[in-house]
Write a protein that holds these residues in place. Structure first.
Motif, short mmCIF file in Angstrom:
data_model
loop_
_atom_site.label_atom_id
_atom_site.label_comp_id
_atom_site.label_asym_id
_atom_site.label_seq_id
_atom_site.Cartn_x
_atom_site.Cartn_y
_atom_site.Cartn_z
N TYR A 156 0.87 -1.20 0.00
CA TYR A 156 0.05 0.04 0.05
C TYR A 156 0.87 1.20 0.16
O TYR A 156 0.29 2.35 -0.19
N ILE A 157 2.16 1.14 0.33
CA ILE A 157 2.91 2.50 0.48
C ILE A 157 4.26 2.41 -0.48
O ILE A 157 4.87 1.23 -0.50
N LEU A 192 9.90 15.07 -1.70
CA LEU A 192 10.22 13.76 -1.32
C LEU A 192 8.83 13.45 -0.44
O LEU A 192 8.33 14.25 0.35
N GLY A 193 8.44 12.33 -0.68
CA GLY A 193 7.18 12.01 -0.20
C GLY A 193 6.84 10.52 -0.22
O GLY A 193 7.59 9.56 -0.63
N CYS A 194 5.66 10.20 0.12
CA CYS A 194 5.03 8.93 0.01
C CYS A 194 3.83 8.75 -0.88
O CYS A 194 2.78 9.83 -0.98
N LYS A 195 3.52 7.78 -1.36
CA LYS A 195 2.37 7.31 -2.44
C LYS A 195 1.60 6.23 -1.65
O LYS A 195 2.15 5.43 -1.06
N PHE A 196 0.41 6.53 -1.60
CA PHE A 196 -0.65 5.52 -1.09
C PHE A 196 -1.42 5.11 -2.02
O PHE A 196 -1.95 5.79 -2.92
N PHE A 197 -2.02 3.62 -2.22
CA PHE A 197 -2.52 3.09 -3.09
C PHE A 197 -3.79 2.97 -2.47
O PHE A 197 -4.26 2.75 -1.22
#
Length: 197
Positions: A156-157, A192-197
């Motif tokens: 998920y991440i 710079l970051g996070c991707k969530f599904f």
């Protein structure tokens, strides 16, 4: 109040639901949050009169996919502080807000690492302020290209880094000799970051 709950439920379902195929176009859930720095360069008032880089945050939501090409929208906000009052005048900061449409193409290099070139276009607003007092809003358009490198942590991440080069097309009422100085700017950005599904 019921409408607010329905909207929140819809966002949650789109953000964490599974893909739903519709012929060859798919609805996807690709939410991204990141911190962002923008470095303005060239002979223009954003580069010369402000302290670079600007810092802020960005939110991106890709929701349609066709053959690994994803379409989405993004929102960005950052602040530039004035360092030269002969250029900035009475203001002490410029707050930049950007709304973009974007297209990206996903290239998997391994099972966990992805390479993603992208192109974007949108609307921007620069609010000029001194403390709490507003000194006007300048608007324009943002056009650019970039590349994103993503690493999959789990199902998920993903963590990611995005580098982009964009050009601001601004509108300012000024004499013809200063049009290029006040009506355009170049920006190199890093996220710079996070991707969530």
């Amino acid at each position: 109040m019921k409408r607010i709950y329905l909207v929140l439920l819809l966002i949650f379902q789109l953000g964490f639901g599974q893909k739903k195929e519709s012929n060859r176009i798919e609805i996807v859930s690709d939410l991204r949050l990141a911190v962002k720095s923008n470095y303005f360069f060239g002979d223009n008032y954003l580069a010369k009169g402000h302290r670079n880089p600007a810092f802020g945050a960005t939110f991106n939501w890709n929701f349609l996919e066709y053959k690994k090409i994803r379409f989405g929208v993004s929102f960005e906000k950052n602040t530039l502080h004035v360092v030269d009052n002969s250029i900035g005048g009475n203001i002490d900061k410029s707050i930049i807000t950007v709304y973009n449409f974007n297209l990206c193409y996903q290239i998997p290099t391994t099972t966990k690492l992805f390479f993603e070139p992208n192109i974007f276009y949108g609307q921007l607003y620069i609010k000029q302020k001194n403390g709490d007092k507003n000194y006007g809003i300048q608007d324009g358009n943002d056009f650019g290209i970039g590349v994103c490198v993503k690493y999959k942590l789990d199902k998920y991440i993903q963590v990611y880094s995005d580098v982009a080069l964009s050009h601001y097309f601004l509108t300012a009422n000024t004499s013809q000799e200063f049009e290029n100085y006040f009506n355009s700017s170049n920006c190199l950005s890093l996220s710079l970051g996070c991707k969530f599904f």
